[in-house]
Structures are given as C-alpha cells and as structure tokens.
Design a protein around this motif. Structure first.
Motif, PDB file in Angstrom:
ATOM      1  N   UNK A   1      19.577  15.191 -16.569  1.00 62.10           N
ATOM      2  CA  UNK A   1      18.625  15.612 -17.163  1.00 62.10           C
ATOM      3  C   UNK A   1      17.152  15.503 -16.529  1.00 62.10           C
ATOM      4  N   UNK A   2      16.511  14.501 -16.733  1.00 61.34           N
ATOM      5  CA  UNK A   2      15.216  14.151 -16.066  1.00 61.34           C
ATOM      6  C   UNK A   2      15.131  12.850 -15.776  1.00 61.34           C
ATOM      7  N   UNK A   3      14.410  12.359 -14.691  1.00 65.92           N
ATOM      8  CA  UNK A   3      14.404  10.863 -14.373  1.00 65.92           C
ATOM      9  C   UNK A   3      12.996  10.604 -14.036  1.00 65.92           C
ATOM     10  N   UNK A   4      12.469   9.369 -14.394  1.00 67.44           N
ATOM     11  CA  UNK A   4      11.230   9.013 -14.465  1.00 67.44           C
ATOM     12  C   UNK A   4      11.182   7.746 -13.706  1.00 67.44           C
ATOM     13  N   UNK A   5      10.577   7.494 -12.539  1.00 65.42           N
ATOM     14  CA  UNK A   5      10.320   6.244 -12.014  1.00 65.42           C
ATOM     15  C   UNK A   5       9.189   5.549 -12.578  1.00 65.42           C
ATOM     16  N   UNK A   6       9.209   4.592 -13.291  1.00 62.72           N
ATOM     17  CA  UNK A   6       7.810   3.953 -13.873  1.00 62.72           C
ATOM     18  C   UNK A   6       7.331   2.989 -13.146  1.00 62.72           C
ATOM     19  N   UNK A   7       7.894   2.487 -12.216  1.00 61.85           N
ATOM     20  CA  UNK A   7       7.399   1.351 -11.284  1.00 61.85           C
ATOM     21  C   UNK A   7       8.245   0.896 -10.143  1.00 61.85           C
ATOM     22  N   UNK A   8       7.613   0.657  -9.317  1.00 60.92           N
ATOM     23  CA  UNK A   8       8.128  -0.239  -8.126  1.00 60.92           C
ATOM     24  C   UNK A   8       7.571  -1.347  -7.804  1.00 60.92           C
ATOM     25  N   UNK A   9       8.537  -2.595  -7.842  1.00 63.92           N
ATOM     26  CA  UNK A   9       7.777  -3.929  -7.560  1.00 63.92           C
ATOM     27  C   UNK A   9       8.334  -4.665  -6.374  1.00 63.92           C
ATOM     28  N   UNK A  10       7.647  -5.074  -5.473  1.00 66.59           N
ATOM     29  CA  UNK A  10       8.139  -5.948  -4.246  1.00 66.59           C
ATOM     30  C   UNK A  10       7.711  -7.487  -4.209  1.00 66.59           C
TER      31      UNK A  10
ATOM     32  N   UNK B   1       0.814  -1.313  -0.104  1.00 66.00           N
ATOM     33  CA  UNK B   1      -0.037   0.139  -0.113  1.00 66.00           C
ATOM     34  C   UNK B   1       0.635   1.191   0.044  1.00 66.00           C
ATOM     35  N   UNK B   2       2.082   0.990   0.162  1.00 66.53           N
ATOM     36  CA  UNK B   2       3.134   2.323  -0.034  1.00 66.53           C
ATOM     37  C   UNK B   2       3.943   2.452  -1.223  1.00 66.53           C
ATOM     38  N   UNK B   3       3.662   1.550  -2.137  1.00 68.19           N
ATOM     39  CA  UNK B   3       4.490   1.542  -3.486  1.00 68.19           C
ATOM     40  C   UNK B   3       4.211   2.778  -4.281  1.00 68.19           C
ATOM     41  N   UNK B   4       2.941   2.948  -4.505  1.00 68.14           N
ATOM     42  CA  UNK B   4       2.860   4.318  -5.390  1.00 68.14           C
ATOM     43  C   UNK B   4       3.266   5.391  -4.699  1.00 68.14           C
ATOM     44  N   UNK B   5       2.909   5.781  -3.530  1.00 66.52           N
ATOM     45  CA  UNK B   5       3.522   6.792  -2.718  1.00 66.52           C
ATOM     46  C   UNK B   5       5.017   7.030  -2.748  1.00 66.52           C
ATOM     47  N   UNK B   6       5.848   5.846  -2.753  1.00 64.57           N
ATOM     48  CA  UNK B   6       7.070   5.934  -2.773  1.00 64.57           C
ATOM     49  C   UNK B   6       7.627   6.089  -4.079  1.00 64.57           C
ATOM     50  N   UNK B   7       7.033   5.462  -4.968  1.00 66.40           N
ATOM     51  CA  UNK B   7       7.319   5.893  -6.350  1.00 66.40           C
ATOM     52  C   UNK B   7       7.355   7.270  -6.963  1.00 66.40           C
TER      53      UNK B   7
END
Length: 256
Positions: free
Chosen positions: A235-244, A159-165
C-alpha cells in the motif's frame, strides 16, 4: 514435550493466503508458563521467527475452542501456546486424545499486517541497491508493528542520511505503485542460489532445499515468513529514519 513427535508440516509455506485448515492433534500439554500447548501434524500458523511475530487465532472442534496466543518452532516442531476457552479445572485439555481432528483459524487482520511489514522489509533490500547503497549487506530485520526496521552491515556518510532516506521512500513507493507478483519457491541449493543472484548466506546448508521469496523480477532471498501476493498490497511505505553507527546501518520504516 513428547520426544516422538514428527516434524510439523508447514502449510503456509505453500499457501500464505490460507487462513483456515484442518489438522490432527498429536499432543496436548502444559507449559512452564502455565499456558497449554497443542502440537498438530500440520499448521497454517506462522511461528515467531525471522524477525516476524507469530500468528494468533484459534484451534477448535465441537468439543472445545483453544485460543492461540503465541506460536513457536523448535527442531521442526511447531508449538501452539494458549488456553482452552471452555476449559474447567484442566479436565478438557487432559482428555484430548492424539488423533483428534480440529479446525485451525488464523486471525486474518494480524496476518495481513505482519505480511505487509515483512514484505516491506524485503522491498527495502531491493530499494537499497536501486538508490546506490548496494555496498550495504542486510543482516537482520525486525518486522514487528511496534517499530519495524532492517539492519545492514556498512555505513552511510552522515551528510547523506536524509537524502538517502528520501530516495528510499520514493523508490519504494514507486515500486509499490507499479506492483508485481511475490513468488515463493522451494528449490535445491544450486537452483536457489541462482535465483538469489548467485549465492546464499553461509548459514544455509548446501544439501538443503531453501525456501526462496522473490519480489517481481528482482533477485530472490531465503525466507520462511509470510508475504503479500503482490507488491502493491504493501500500500504505502514510510521511511521514518536512517541511523548509522559503528559500521551498522538501521533503516526504520512503517506501512500505511
């Protein structure tokens, strides 16, 4: 392979911005896959390793032009794989004598994207601590353009993955906007350990002189790859996904 070859001097260790240099050819041979292999006394080509793809480019002189398709390192010797653009029936490469001088030219656009992706992976390690994920231990990175990610030992609640992303992406881009020098040091073990926050990974021998990469004033880390000279160059970084999953966390990202 010639068992008498000397260790290759890694010129990119000291100057990651150098894209042309001269070197001496030590051997020319045919690989099992049908490609030719050149070994030189020094190289500016980064071999594949540490989650980073190899450089490509050319090795040439007035007599030939060798297209470098892949670069690998084994037992401190760097092998440049490719083909002779002007070769005919194998005659040219078989006549290249040890001691022949050549010009090395690295593909600058490929080096830049690889360096940005690799540096961004290290920046994510910094950001993980800044957003409260310092309990996660980095284990490996994959910094290839087809899907870069950094893997960590430890989990994040689902439940924290999206927030941390979102937090990671904001923190990374704030640091990129701020900028900061990226420094490289080759140090005795104790000094290197101190620069990395007091410890080094177990795989680094205690009698070695590790190469340490440091992003601005953050703790350094051992690394043999190429990097940008300033954090802002990412330049710019995009975090596209986090998986645990099963106690491992993967952070997928890209640079824009």
């Amino acid at each position: 392979m010639n068992p008498n070859l000397i260790p290759t001097t890694l010129k990119y260790y000291d100057d990651m911005l150098e894209l042309q240099s001269t070197a001496t050819i030590l051997s020319s041979s045919m690989g099992e896959d049908g490609r030719h292999i050149l070994v030189l006394d020094s190289t500016i080509f980064h071999p594949q390793g540490g989650g980073q793809p190899s450089d490509t480019g050319s090795i040439s002189n007035p007599e030939f032009n060798f297209i470098v398709q892949d670069v690998r390192s084994k037992d401190k010797i760097v092998y440049h794989y490719g083909y002779f653009e002007s070769s005919k029936d194998g005659a040219l490469e078989n006549n290249i004598e040890a001691g022949t001088q050549a010009l090395l030219s690295v593909d600058g656009s490929r080096r830049r994207i690889n360096s940005r992706l690799h540096s961004a992976g290290h920046l994510l390690d910094v950001c993980m601590k800044n957003v409260g994920l310092d309990h996660l231990e980095p284990t490996k990175g994959y910094h290839f353009p087809d899907g870069p990610y950094v893997e960590y030992k430890g989990a994040i609640p689902q439940d924290e993955l999206k927030t941390k992303q979102n937090e990671l992406e904001v923190e990374a881009n704030n640091l990129i906007k701020k900028g900061g020098k990226v420094s490289v040091f080759i140090l005795p073990y104790d000094k290197a350990s101190e620069l990395c926050g007091g410890s080094l990974p177990d795989y680094i021998p205690k009698d070695s002189t590790p190469r340490i990469v440091k992003l601005d004033d953050n703790p350094g880390c051992p690394c043999g790859g190429t990097h940008v000279s300033d954090i802002s160059e990412i330049s710019r970084l995009k975090v596209s996904q986090i998986r645990t999953k099963k106690g491992q966390t993967k952070v997928f990202y890209n640079v824009e």
